[in-house]
Structures are given as C-alpha cells and as structure tokens.
Design a protein around this motif. Sequence first.
Motif, mmCIF file in Angstrom:
data_model
loop_
_atom_site.group_PDB
_atom_site.id
_atom_site.type_symbol
_atom_site.label_atom_id
_atom_site.label_comp_id
_atom_site.label_asym_id
_atom_site.label_seq_id
_atom_site.Cartn_x
_atom_site.Cartn_y
_atom_site.Cartn_z
ATOM 1 N N PHE A 100 8.396 7.238 -11.033
ATOM 2 C CA PHE A 100 6.969 7.219 -10.735
ATOM 3 C C PHE A 100 6.239 6.222 -11.619
ATOM 4 C CE2 PHE A 100 4.302 9.553 -7.920
ATOM 5 C CZ PHE A 100 3.041 9.122 -8.300
ATOM 6 N N LEU A 101 6.644 6.116 -12.867
ATOM 7 C CA LEU A 101 6.024 5.134 -13.758
ATOM 8 C C LEU A 101 6.296 3.713 -13.264
ATOM 9 C CD1 LEU A 101 4.350 4.742 -16.322
ATOM 10 C CD2 LEU A 101 6.485 4.742 -17.618
ATOM 11 N N VAL A 102 7.479 3.475 -12.720
ATOM 12 C CA VAL A 102 7.793 2.169 -12.131
ATOM 13 C C VAL A 102 6.869 1.908 -10.940
ATOM 14 C CG1 VAL A 102 9.549 0.854 -10.863
ATOM 15 C CG2 VAL A 102 10.176 2.084 -12.955
ATOM 16 N N LEU A 103 6.700 2.920 -10.072
ATOM 17 C CA LEU A 103 5.793 2.757 -8.930
ATOM 18 C C LEU A 103 4.359 2.487 -9.398
ATOM 19 C CD1 LEU A 103 6.941 5.565 -6.456
ATOM 20 C CD2 LEU A 103 7.300 3.103 -6.250
ATOM 21 N N ALA A 104 3.922 3.173 -10.444
ATOM 22 C CA ALA A 104 2.578 2.967 -10.983
ATOM 23 C C ALA A 104 2.430 1.544 -11.521
ATOM 24 C CB ALA A 104 2.271 3.988 -12.071
ATOM 25 N N SER A 105 3.486 1.029 -12.149
ATOM 26 C CA SER A 105 3.450 -0.338 -12.664
ATOM 27 C C SER A 105 3.329 -1.343 -11.522
ATOM 28 C CB SER A 105 4.714 -0.634 -13.479
ATOM 29 O OG SER A 105 4.811 0.239 -14.578
ATOM 30 N N VAL A 106 4.105 -1.126 -10.472
ATOM 31 C CA VAL A 106 4.031 -2.005 -9.292
ATOM 32 C C VAL A 106 2.633 -1.916 -8.682
ATOM 33 C CG1 VAL A 106 4.906 -2.343 -6.940
ATOM 34 C CG2 VAL A 106 6.506 -1.919 -8.828
ATOM 35 N N GLN A 107 2.094 -0.710 -8.623
ATOM 36 C CA GLN A 107 0.763 -0.509 -8.052
ATOM 37 C C GLN A 107 -0.301 -1.271 -8.834
ATOM 38 O OE1 GLN A 107 -0.020 0.415 -5.305
ATOM 39 N NE2 GLN A 107 -1.598 1.951 -5.176
ATOM 40 N N VAL A 108 -0.214 -1.247 -10.138
ATOM 41 C CA VAL A 108 -1.179 -1.964 -10.977
ATOM 42 C C VAL A 108 -1.068 -3.475 -10.730
ATOM 43 C CG1 VAL A 108 -1.748 -2.575 -13.360
ATOM 44 C CG2 VAL A 108 -1.394 -0.180 -12.745
ATOM 45 N N VAL A 109 0.152 -3.976 -10.690
ATOM 46 C CA VAL A 109 0.357 -5.413 -10.449
ATOM 47 C C VAL A 109 -0.199 -5.809 -9.083
ATOM 48 C CG1 VAL A 109 2.127 -7.181 -10.066
ATOM 49 C CG2 VAL A 109 2.320 -5.630 -12.011
ATOM 50 N N LEU A 110 0.070 -5.002 -8.067
ATOM 51 C CA LEU A 110 -0.431 -5.301 -6.725
ATOM 52 C C LEU A 110 -1.956 -5.249 -6.669
ATOM 53 C CD1 LEU A 110 2.138 -3.317 -4.577
ATOM 54 C CD2 LEU A 110 1.907 -5.811 -4.707
ATOM 55 N N GLY A 111 -2.542 -4.317 -7.405
ATOM 56 C CA GLY A 111 -3.999 -4.230 -7.443
ATOM 57 C C GLY A 111 -4.620 -5.439 -8.112
ATOM 58 N N ILE A 112 -4.043 -5.863 -9.217
ATOM 59 C CA ILE A 112 -4.560 -7.041 -9.927
ATOM 60 C C ILE A 112 -4.409 -8.289 -9.064
ATOM 61 C CG2 ILE A 112 -4.150 -8.573 -11.900
ATOM 62 C CD1 ILE A 112 -3.470 -6.008 -13.511
ATOM 63 N N ALA A 113 -3.294 -8.370 -8.323
ATOM 64 C CA ALA A 113 -3.031 -9.535 -7.463
ATOM 65 C C ALA A 113 -3.808 -9.461 -6.141
ATOM 66 C CB ALA A 113 -1.535 -9.633 -7.175
ATOM 67 N N HIS A 114 -4.547 -8.386 -5.922
ATOM 68 C CA HIS A 114 -5.332 -8.204 -4.697
ATOM 69 C C HIS A 114 -4.458 -8.307 -3.447
ATOM 70 C CE1 HIS A 114 -9.052 -8.161 -6.959
ATOM 71 N NE2 HIS A 114 -8.651 -9.248 -7.593
ATOM 72 N N VAL A 115 -3.446 -7.432 -3.387
ATOM 73 C CA VAL A 115 -2.554 -7.364 -2.228
ATOM 74 C C VAL A 115 -2.742 -5.985 -1.577
ATOM 75 C CG1 VAL A 115 -0.177 -7.630 -1.419
ATOM 76 C CG2 VAL A 115 -0.915 -8.829 -3.482
ATOM 77 N N PRO A 116 -3.867 -5.782 -0.875
ATOM 78 C CA PRO A 116 -4.152 -4.454 -0.333
ATOM 79 C C PRO A 116 -3.176 -4.006 0.761
ATOM 80 C CG PRO A 116 -5.774 -6.022 0.443
ATOM 81 C CD PRO A 116 -4.930 -6.734 -0.591
ATOM 82 N N SER A 117 -2.527 -4.948 1.416
ATOM 83 C CA SER A 117 -1.604 -4.577 2.490
ATOM 84 C C SER A 117 -0.403 -3.781 1.973
ATOM 85 C CB SER A 117 -1.125 -5.828 3.230
ATOM 86 O OG SER A 117 -0.446 -6.690 2.347
ATOM 87 N N VAL A 118 -0.084 -3.912 0.691
ATOM 88 C CA VAL A 118 0.994 -3.137 0.079
ATOM 89 C C VAL A 118 0.408 -2.104 -0.894
ATOM 90 C CG1 VAL A 118 3.144 -3.258 -1.258
ATOM 91 C CG2 VAL A 118 2.533 -5.129 0.282
ATOM 92 N N HIS A 119 -0.683 -2.473 -1.560
ATOM 93 C CA HIS A 119 -1.319 -1.613 -2.564
ATOM 94 C C HIS A 119 -1.777 -0.279 -1.959
ATOM 95 C CE1 HIS A 119 -3.600 -0.851 -6.276
ATOM 96 N NE2 HIS A 119 -4.648 -0.530 -5.529
#
Length: 124
Positions: free
Chosen positions: A87-106
């Motif tokens: 889950f921490l890995v998923l949270a890390s990916v989620q943060v990166v996707l949010g910063i990169a503004h990739v809502p289609s995956v975020h």
Amino acid sequence: MATQETVTAGARGGSSFLRIAIALQTLTLFLQAVSAGLLLASSYGETLHSAGARVMYGASMLYVLAAVLAWKPGGGSPRPVLHASGFLVLASVQVVLGIAHVPSVHVPLGVLMFGLSVLALARR
C-alpha cells in the motif's frame, strides 16, 4: 504463564493499533476523494488536496509501522506487513502521478486504493 499472558496482551494491543491505522488510512483516502471534488469546484480545493496527500502518505507509513509492531513482538502473521508495504508503494505512485498531473491514472488508482483499504479494514 505470565509470559504467555503478556504475549497475548501484546498481540491484542498490536492488532488494535493496526486496526486504528487502517481506519485512519481509509478515512484519509475518503477525504482525498472529497478534496478532489473540491479541487474541481473551488479555488481552495488544490490546497486541501495537496495537504491531504501528505496526511494520507503519513497514514500509509503509520499502517506499515502498525503492521510491523503487530507482527514482530506479538508473533502475528507477516502478511499485514506485506499488505501495508504494498500500500505504501501504491501511495508513492499516487503521489508521483498527482504531481505529474496524470489524472487518467491518478483517479482510478485512488479509487482502487480506497477499495483496498476498506477491504483491509473489513478483514481486521
């Protein structure tokens, strides 16, 4: 006999802390969904969503800590540690996707994370 009672009490305490950590994580994920809606509807939504992301990440780290504490001293299963680490890995990916503004995956990942967190909470 006292040692057995101490181990049992320690396992129960670790399990309670684990359940609280999962509940906190689930709540922060729900609040992230609410703040994402505010992000679309108001000027302060971005600030709330950004602050909420930090709190959610901290809750994910607390989940890992609680899982380790429930496992090691209490003699429980190591499975919650694997779940919490994943889950921490998923949270890390989620943060990166949010910063990169990739809502289609975020956005779908956020929904998946909330579902997995509710499932983990129901299992405890």
